[in-house]
Write a protein that holds these residues in place. Structure first.
Motif, PDB file in Angstrom:
ATOM      1  N   SER A 780      48.110  -9.489 120.707  1.00  0.00           N
ATOM      2  CA  SER A 780      49.029  -9.962 119.665  1.00  0.00           C
ATOM      3  C   SER A 780      48.562 -11.257 119.048  1.00  0.00           C
ATOM      4  CB  SER A 780      50.442 -10.143 120.246  1.00  0.00           C
ATOM      5  OG  SER A 780      50.424 -11.144 121.258  1.00  0.00           O
ATOM      6  N   GLY A 781      47.791 -12.062 119.799  1.00  0.00           N
ATOM      7  CA  GLY A 781      47.333 -13.331 119.271  1.00  0.00           C
ATOM      8  C   GLY A 781      48.418 -14.408 119.241  1.00  0.00           C
ATOM      9  N   LEU A 782      49.514 -14.165 119.902  1.00  0.00           N
ATOM     10  CA  LEU A 782      50.611 -15.146 119.914  1.00  0.00           C
ATOM     11  C   LEU A 782      50.373 -16.200 120.983  1.00  0.00           C
ATOM     12  CD1 LEU A 782      53.659 -12.696 119.592  1.00  0.00           C
ATOM     13  CD2 LEU A 782      52.754 -14.200 117.809  1.00  0.00           C
ATOM     14  N   SER A 783      51.017 -17.318 120.781  1.00  0.00           N
ATOM     15  CA  SER A 783      50.951 -18.374 121.793  1.00  0.00           C
ATOM     16  C   SER A 783      51.760 -17.948 123.020  1.00  0.00           C
ATOM     17  CB  SER A 783      51.482 -19.682 121.225  1.00  0.00           C
ATOM     18  OG  SER A 783      52.844 -19.537 120.861  1.00  0.00           O
ATOM     19  N   GLU A 784      51.582 -18.664 124.089  1.00  0.00           N
ATOM     20  CA  GLU A 784      52.251 -18.287 125.336  1.00  0.00           C
ATOM     21  C   GLU A 784      53.773 -18.346 125.203  1.00  0.00           C
ATOM     22  OE1 GLU A 784      52.221 -19.589 130.069  1.00  0.00           O
ATOM     23  OE2 GLU A 784      50.930 -20.594 128.622  1.00  0.00           O
ATOM     24  N   ALA A 785      54.246 -19.371 124.541  1.00  0.00           N
ATOM     25  CA  ALA A 785      55.696 -19.497 124.389  1.00  0.00           C
ATOM     26  C   ALA A 785      56.277 -18.367 123.547  1.00  0.00           C
ATOM     27  CB  ALA A 785      56.028 -20.838 123.744  1.00  0.00           C
ATOM     28  N   GLU A 786      55.551 -18.005 122.483  1.00  0.00           N
ATOM     29  CA  GLU A 786      56.044 -16.940 121.625  1.00  0.00           C
ATOM     30  C   GLU A 786      55.976 -15.590 122.332  1.00  0.00           C
ATOM     31  OE1 GLU A 786      57.603 -17.081 118.857  1.00  0.00           O
ATOM     32  OE2 GLU A 786      57.367 -19.228 118.468  1.00  0.00           O
ATOM     33  N   VAL A 787      54.920 -15.374 123.139  1.00  0.00           N
ATOM     34  CA  VAL A 787      54.814 -14.109 123.858  1.00  0.00           C
ATOM     35  C   VAL A 787      55.959 -13.962 124.848  1.00  0.00           C
ATOM     36  CG1 VAL A 787      53.417 -12.827 125.521  1.00  0.00           C
ATOM     37  CG2 VAL A 787      52.317 -13.920 123.580  1.00  0.00           C
ATOM     38  N   LYS A 788      56.264 -15.014 125.577  1.00  0.00           N
ATOM     39  CA  LYS A 788      57.353 -14.933 126.566  1.00  0.00           C
ATOM     40  C   LYS A 788      58.702 -14.721 125.882  1.00  0.00           C
ATOM     41  CE  LYS A 788      55.160 -17.559 130.288  1.00  0.00           C
ATOM     42  NZ  LYS A 788      55.242 -18.732 131.182  1.00  0.00           N
ATOM     43  N   ARG A 789      58.919 -15.415 124.797  1.00  0.00           N
ATOM     44  CA  ARG A 789      60.183 -15.229 124.081  1.00  0.00           C
ATOM     45  C   ARG A 789      60.311 -13.805 123.563  1.00  0.00           C
ATOM     46  NH1 ARG A 789      60.410 -19.233 119.382  1.00  0.00           N
ATOM     47  NH2 ARG A 789      62.309 -18.022 118.950  1.00  0.00           N
ATOM     48  N   THR A 790      59.206 -13.264 123.023  1.00  0.00           N
ATOM     49  CA  THR A 790      59.260 -11.922 122.455  1.00  0.00           C
ATOM     50  C   THR A 790      59.455 -10.870 123.543  1.00  0.00           C
ATOM     51  OG1 THR A 790      57.809 -12.657 120.655  1.00  0.00           O
ATOM     52  CG2 THR A 790      58.014 -10.288 121.024  1.00  0.00           C
ATOM     53  N   LEU A 791      58.707 -10.951 124.641  1.00  0.00           N
ATOM     54  CA  LEU A 791      58.859  -9.981 125.723  1.00  0.00           C
ATOM     55  C   LEU A 791      60.239 -10.068 126.381  1.00  0.00           C
ATOM     56  CD1 LEU A 791      55.323 -10.210 127.385  1.00  0.00           C
ATOM     57  CD2 LEU A 791      56.264  -8.337 126.006  1.00  0.00           C
ATOM     58  N   GLN A 792      60.764 -11.275 126.468  1.00  0.00           N
ATOM     59  CA  GLN A 792      62.090 -11.430 127.071  1.00  0.00           C
ATOM     60  C   GLN A 792      63.165 -10.759 126.217  1.00  0.00           C
ATOM     61  OE1 GLN A 792      63.359 -15.497 127.552  1.00  0.00           O
ATOM     62  NE2 GLN A 792      64.455 -14.999 129.448  1.00  0.00           N
ATOM     63  N   SER A 793      63.029 -10.826 124.883  1.00  0.00           N
ATOM     64  CA  SER A 793      64.008 -10.188 124.006  1.00  0.00           C
ATOM     65  C   SER A 793      63.900  -8.673 124.035  1.00  0.00           C
ATOM     66  CB  SER A 793      63.815 -10.693 122.578  1.00  0.00           C
ATOM     67  OG  SER A 793      62.555 -10.292 122.061  1.00  0.00           O
ATOM     68  N   LEU A 794      62.670  -8.129 124.386  1.00  0.00           N
ATOM     69  CA  LEU A 794      62.494  -6.677 124.380  1.00  0.00           C
ATOM     70  C   LEU A 794      62.756  -6.044 125.742  1.00  0.00           C
ATOM     71  CD1 LEU A 794      59.220  -6.413 122.225  1.00  0.00           C
ATOM     72  CD2 LEU A 794      61.561  -5.851 121.506  1.00  0.00           C
ATOM     73  N   ALA A 795      62.578  -6.798 126.815  1.00  0.00           N
ATOM     74  CA  ALA A 795      62.684  -6.202 128.140  1.00  0.00           C
ATOM     75  C   ALA A 795      63.807  -6.769 128.997  1.00  0.00           C
ATOM     76  CB  ALA A 795      61.361  -6.381 128.898  1.00  0.00           C
ATOM     77  N   CYS A 796      64.437  -7.907 128.591  1.00  0.00           N
ATOM     78  CA  CYS A 796      65.459  -8.536 129.432  1.00  0.00           C
ATOM     79  C   CYS A 796      66.797  -8.694 128.733  1.00  0.00           C
ATOM     80  CB  CYS A 796      64.975  -9.911 129.906  1.00  0.00           C
ATOM     81  SG  CYS A 796      63.416  -9.868 130.839  1.00  0.00           S
ATOM     82  N   ALA A 797      66.923  -8.262 127.501  1.00  0.00           N
ATOM     83  CA  ALA A 797      68.176  -8.415 126.752  1.00  0.00           C
ATOM     84  C   ALA A 797      69.077  -7.206 127.001  1.00  0.00           C
ATOM     85  CB  ALA A 797      67.874  -8.589 125.275  1.00  0.00           C
ATOM     86  N   LYS A 798      70.159  -7.137 126.216  1.00  0.00           N
ATOM     87  CA  LYS A 798      71.096  -6.040 126.390  1.00  0.00           C
ATOM     88  C   LYS A 798      70.473  -4.711 126.005  1.00  0.00           C
ATOM     89  CE  LYS A 798      75.735  -4.600 125.006  1.00  0.00           C
ATOM     90  NZ  LYS A 798      76.940  -4.950 124.200  1.00  0.00           N
ATOM     91  N   LEU A 799      69.738  -4.670 124.887  1.00  0.00           N
ATOM     92  CA  LEU A 799      69.011  -3.469 124.463  1.00  0.00           C
ATOM     93  C   LEU A 799      67.548  -3.644 124.866  1.00  0.00           C
ATOM     94  CD1 LEU A 799      70.581  -2.968 120.906  1.00  0.00           C
ATOM     95  CD2 LEU A 799      71.210  -1.828 123.049  1.00  0.00           C
ATOM     96  N   ARG A 800      67.009  -2.706 125.670  1.00  0.00           N
ATOM     97  CA  ARG A 800      65.682  -2.870 126.263  1.00  0.00           C
ATOM     98  C   ARG A 800      64.787  -1.663 125.926  1.00  0.00           C
ATOM     99  NH1 ARG A 800      67.770  -4.641 132.320  1.00  0.00           N
ATOM    100  NH2 ARG A 800      69.007  -6.465 131.639  1.00  0.00           N
ATOM    101  N   PRO A 801      64.068  -1.747 124.811  1.00  0.00           N
ATOM    102  CA  PRO A 801      63.098  -0.654 124.540  1.00  0.00           C
ATOM    103  C   PRO A 801      61.903  -0.677 125.495  1.00  0.00           C
ATOM    104  CG  PRO A 801      62.951  -2.360 122.871  1.00  0.00           C
ATOM    105  CD  PRO A 801      64.105  -2.718 123.731  1.00  0.00           C
ATOM    106  N   LEU A 802      61.656  -1.782 126.202  1.00  0.00           N
ATOM    107  CA  LEU A 802      60.587  -1.903 127.192  1.00  0.00           C
ATOM    108  C   LEU A 802      61.199  -2.158 128.567  1.00  0.00           C
ATOM    109  CD1 LEU A 802      57.972  -4.165 125.313  1.00  0.00           C
ATOM    110  CD2 LEU A 802      58.065  -1.653 125.408  1.00  0.00           C
ATOM    111  N   THR A 803      60.420  -1.794 129.571  1.00  0.00           N
ATOM    112  CA  THR A 803      60.848  -2.015 130.955  1.00  0.00           C
ATOM    113  C   THR A 803      59.881  -2.969 131.630  1.00  0.00           C
ATOM    114  OG1 THR A 803      61.793   0.215 131.073  1.00  0.00           O
ATOM    115  CG2 THR A 803      61.370  -0.934 133.157  1.00  0.00           C
ATOM    116  N   LYS A 804      60.465  -4.006 132.263  1.00  0.00           N
ATOM    117  CA  LYS A 804      59.654  -5.039 132.922  1.00  0.00           C
ATOM    118  C   LYS A 804      59.488  -4.693 134.402  1.00  0.00           C
ATOM    119  CE  LYS A 804      59.997  -9.965 134.133  1.00  0.00           C
ATOM    120  NZ  LYS A 804      60.188  -9.739 135.568  1.00  0.00           N
ATOM    121  N   HIS A 805      58.281  -4.938 134.887  1.00  0.00           N
ATOM    122  CA  HIS A 805      57.976  -4.697 136.303  1.00  0.00           C
ATOM    123  C   HIS A 805      57.343  -5.959 136.871  1.00  0.00           C
ATOM    124  CE1 HIS A 805      58.659  -0.370 135.664  1.00  0.00           C
ATOM    125  NE2 HIS A 805      57.934  -0.515 134.532  1.00  0.00           N
ATOM    126  N   PRO A 806      57.932  -6.523 137.900  1.00  0.00           N
ATOM    127  CA  PRO A 806      59.248  -6.190 138.484  1.00  0.00           C
ATOM    128  C   PRO A 806      60.380  -6.704 137.615  1.00  0.00           C
ATOM    129  CG  PRO A 806      58.321  -8.099 139.553  1.00  0.00           C
ATOM    130  CD  PRO A 806      57.276  -7.666 138.582  1.00  0.00           C
TER     131      PRO A 806
END
Length: 924
Positions: A780-806
């Protein structure tokens, strides 16, 4: 001429002066002239004689030398004269008499039966009616004659003096019967004596004026003496014998005697009604009623042994009522009426009652103020005043009594208790509990002495303390504006209802709000700057309203809420849509009223501009009309300069839409000529002017090739139309609509541009294949902070199109991610949480620091303008003028102003005056 007076009565005579002309009666002789006498059984009066009818044939011969006709007698027989023609009849022709010198006795009885007869010429006679036998020798020129008529009534032997003595004995018995409470005594009734003795004893005075006055005066003196004796010997002695009784019992005894005396007085007035009207009304003596009232006043009321007990008895009734005992209404009302009738209400009762009332009121106020709190004392005082005034109204006390009593109440309950009524702690307790009714009672009580404005100091101190706590309470910073609006609504209600829109307290409300809302302190919430925190929070609350509409209004602020405080949900009804828009406008007006108190409007402007940019770029405004309405409000409040950049932002959005419409038309033309060049990607670009919009950082990101190609194509098109312009894409503000095929169904998801870049990485892997954190970051070429924010919104929010392991809430470098095979939603179009819509701490800090830097620049510019106009100025004056010039944008602390002065001295814009450090001069 004969002059004689009969012993039986006065002589009726008529004399003439020597200067009068003499007239003589002419009588035409007639054979029918005769003397007619009355029957023996009937006496004739002079009136009857003069009213006799005149017969024809009798005339008067007037001459210029004749006297007026007299009623007279003559001794000579009338001479015979020929008949003369009748003359014009005058007043003298009404009476016709024969000339005879002798006196005719009309009291005697006729010698014969009535009827016409021939007169005897040898005896004197008078002709009163013409008959058949006349006297032809009647001569009216024989001289003045006199007619003597004897009294027709026998002389009276009535002795007025003796009769008055007899009458007084009867009246004395009638008065004794009246005073003895009996209607019959000694065989007669008072009514009979009133009808006969009282009237006849005065009226039968034989026409002698001096006798009438003398009799009436003695009669009045006798009545007065008898009433005085009865008052002193009977009534007064009966009261003095019981002078050891209680005051109230003595008052009741006096009232009983007063009622008895009034009943007796009615009878006395009836008996001597003629005396009262015929004599006393025209004399200087008092009437019988006034005499009787004066006797009761002097004998009983003014007695030293009775007076104080009578007055104190009435006052004891009032004291019993004040002690909540049963008040004898009848006794008290009768006492007041007696005081008025005796004329002692103002001189005796009122001063004593007011003196005792003053002592009681002072003691009550002192005791109640110590035993009860402020609300209890106010309510008790109001009820106490109402009882006192109600008693005055019920019993018809004089207006002077009500006025003086009310003055005593206001003096002791209000004026002398002012310190306790305006106690700061007590009023703060009422304001804490929002006691609107108690505050209204307090203000009304103070306003009786025009002391309502004395509530200003405790009112201001409470507002300042409460508002300051709300501003600097870090735990509820997000609810600051809602709490301030609730506070403002509460205070407006108190001012309108409790304080009756008092102008002085209105100024206190606004000035205290302005004071605390502009307090600043350097802390973590403002990143150690002097920025106004309320300005920032007001801008964010406006953003909440404009993004969410009526649904975003808190329940405690909405005017359209249910009983449980929840806002009604919108439906398809058009009327509710109108109400929803009106509700939003009302909330914006309230926020703007709060915004007027803020001096540091630069902070509000910075945050409002940033939030407006997000709403316009993301299309998150709930209503375009509400956006325009808020912009118009700000322009009216702050001027066109304040909203110039904001208006430019709206213009850029409109121009961008026109530009994109032109670009898409060109793409359609190209696709029609060459179908292979058709673009399957729908690209929409917003062209913004850098000067009007907030400054956004450029975040590095690797854009997918197909998206990058579409971006390059648009850039080529734009530069071909506008030469010399440079485009810089801000992908952090972009958002996308993607079609995704999940195992449980296809969905259309709305995500940010960074979320779309990450999700596109899963197109090339299977459902169960894992992608590591490092792989996603590199691709993605994103910075570390942006990557964590983006993954958290996709895998840890109420609607989760991705699944985080663990699984977990935090993103770690060792985590892996897979596509969520179980992702599903009820709706086809789903909005995933867009992290770029939320403000980060870094962005907040950057905004505050930028505002602080701008305020320093504005402060320096203000200093230069002031120095340029004044040339030389002292330090204190310079600081004061700088504060006044920068108040609308935000005032710096005095220390920060001094730092800016030192910077300008270093830059050689100004210098200190030689010989003193407290003045500066401008360097041209």
């Amino acid at each position: 001429m004969n002059h004689s007076r009969s012993s039986s009565g006065p002589i009726l005579e008529r004399k003439h002066s020597n200067n009068d002309r003499k007239r003589k009666l002419q009588r035409r002789p007639s054979a029918q002239d005769t003397i007619t006498s009355s029957p023996p059984s009937k006496q004739q009066t002079i009136s009857d004689l003069f009213s006799s009818q005149q017969k024809p044939g009798v005339s008067i011969s007037p001459t210029s030398k004749r006297h007026k006709p007299d009623l007279e007698h003559t001794d000579l027989p009338p001479p015979q004269r020929p008949a003369t023609p009748p003359k014009a009849k005058g007043a003298a022709s009404m009476y016709k008499f024969t000339s005879n010198s002798k006196v005719v006795d009309l009291t005697g009885s006729p010698t014969s039966s009535p009827g016409p007869r021939t007169p005897d010429r040898t005896k004197p006679s008078v002709g009163l009616r013409g008959g058949s036998a006349g006297r032809p020798n009647f001569n009216p020129h024989t001289g003045a004659k006199k007619l003597v008529v004897k009294n027709l009534r026998a002389p009276s032997k009535w002795d007025s003096k003796q009769y008055l003595e007899t009458v007084w004995q009867q009246l004395d018995g009638a008065l004794t019967a009246t005073f003895g409470h009996g209607r019959e005594q000694n065989g007669f009734s008072t009514e009979r004596e009133m009808g006969s003795s009282g009237f006849n004893g005065i009226n039968r005075s034989n026409g002698k004026a001096e006798g009438v006055i003398y009799s009436m005066e003695e009669l009045y003196r006798g009545v007065e003496n008898l009433c005085k004796a009865h008052m002193s010997n009977d009534l007064k002695q009966s009261l003095l014998a019981r002078r050891g009784m209680e005051d109230v019992d003595m008052l009741r005894a006096v009232l009983s005697l007063w009622e008895t005396w009034n009943r007796q007085l009615i009878t006395i007035q009836s008996i001597f009604f003629f005396l009262d009207r015929a004599y006393l009304l025209q004399s200087s003596k008092p009437s019988i009623h006034d005499m009787a009232v004066t006797l009761f006043l002097n004998s009983i009321f003014e007695d030293p042994n009775l007076k104080s007990k009578i007055i104190d008895g009435a006052c004891d009734l009032i004291a019993a009522d004040r002690m909540e005992d049963s008040l004898d209404h009848s006794t008290f009302r009768k006492a007041i009426e007696m005081f008025h009738d005796l004329g002692t209400y103002t001189s005796t009762f009122e001063p004593r009652m007011l003196s005792l009332s003053q002592s009681y009121i002072a003691e009550w106020a002192e005791k109640t103020s110590k035993e009860r709190d402020l609300a209890g004392y106010v309510n008790a005082s109001v009820q106490f005043m109402q009882r006192e005034m109600g008693r005055c109204e019920m019993f018809g006390l004089d207006a002077t009594t009500r006025r003086d009593l009310l003055a005593l109440l206001e003096d002791h309950l209000v004026q002398r208790q002012e310190s306790s009524l305006t106690s700061q702690d007590s009023i703060h307790d009422l304001l804490d509990t929002d006691a609107v009714s108690d505050l209204e009672a307090l203000y009304s009580l103070l306003q009786r002495r025009h002391l309502g404005n004395h509530l200003r100091k405790p009112f201001e101190s409470w507002i300042d303390f409460t508002g300051t706590y709300m501003i600097f309470e870090d735990a509820q910073q997000d609810q600051m504006v809602v709490r301030l609006l609730s506070l403002k609504r509460r205070l407006d209600t108190i001012w309108r209802v409790s304080f009756h829109r008092d102008e002085e307290l209105s100024h206190a409300l606004r000035e205290s709000f302005e004071t605390f809302i502009n307090k600043t302190k350097k802390g973590s919430s403002t990143w150690n700057t002097d920025n106004s925190k309320p300005g920032e929070m007001i801008a964010k609350y406006v953003d909440l309203l404009l993004r969410g509409g009526a649904k975003a209004i808190p329940a405690q602020l909405t005017t359209d809420s249910n009983a449980d405080g929840k806002v009604r949900e919108a439906d398809d009804d058009d009327d509710f849509a109108v109400d929803e828009e009106a509700e939003v406008n009302r909330q914006l007006d309230q926020v703007l009223d709060l915004f007027r108190f803020v001096h540091g409007k630069a902070v509000f402007e910075a945050f409002y501009k940033k939030d407006l940019a997000r709403r316009l770029l993301m299309g998150r405004s709930a209503s375009a009309d509400a956006e325009r309405s808020m912009l118009a409000r700000l322009k009216t409040e702050c001027g066109a300069g304040f909203t110039q950049n904001l208006e430019q932002m709206f213009k850029d959005v409109e121009l961008s839409r026109e530009e994109m419409s032109s670009y898409k038309s060109r793409l359609d033309e190209m696709a029609a000529d060459e179908p292979s060049t058709a673009n399957k990607l729908d690209l929409s670009v917003s062209i913004l002017s850098a000067a009007a919009w907030p400054t956004y950082p450029t975040v590095p990101v690797i854009i997918p090739s197909n998206i990058q190609a579409a971006v390059d194509r648009f850039e080529l098109h734009y530069k071909s139309k506008h030469s010399g312009r440079k485009l810089e894409f801000k992908h952090a503000l972009a958002h996308c609509q993607m079609k995704a095929a999940f195992p449980r169904g296809a969905k259309e998801i709305v995500v940010s541009s960074f979320q779309a870049v990450v999700l596109l990485l899963f197109n090339s892997v299977g459902t169960d294949e894992h992608l590591s954190y490092d792989f996603i970051k590199a691709e993605s070429g994103l910075s570390e902070a942006e990557v964590k924010r983006t993954l958290q919104s996709l895998a840890c929010a109420k609607l989760r199109p991705l699944t985080k392991h663990p699984k977990g809430r935090e993103i770690n470098d060792t985590d892996t991610f897979t596509l969520n095979a179980h992702f599903t939603h009820d709706k086809y179009r789903v909005k995933i949480n867009q992290v770029q819509l939320k403000e980060t701490k870094e962005e907040n800090k950057e905004t505050h620091e930028r505002v602080a830097a701008d305020r320093n620049f504005e402060c320096q510019a203000a200093i230069v303008r002031i120095m340029k106009s004044r040339k030389t100025i002292s330090h204190a004056e310079l600081v004061s003028e700088v504060i006044s010039a920068t108040r609308s944008r935000g005032v710096l602390a005095v220390g920060d102003i001094k730092k800016n002065i030192d910077r300008l001295i270093e830059k050689e814009y100004m210098e200190r005056e030689e010989g003193g450090k407290n003045s500066y001069s401008y360097i041209a």
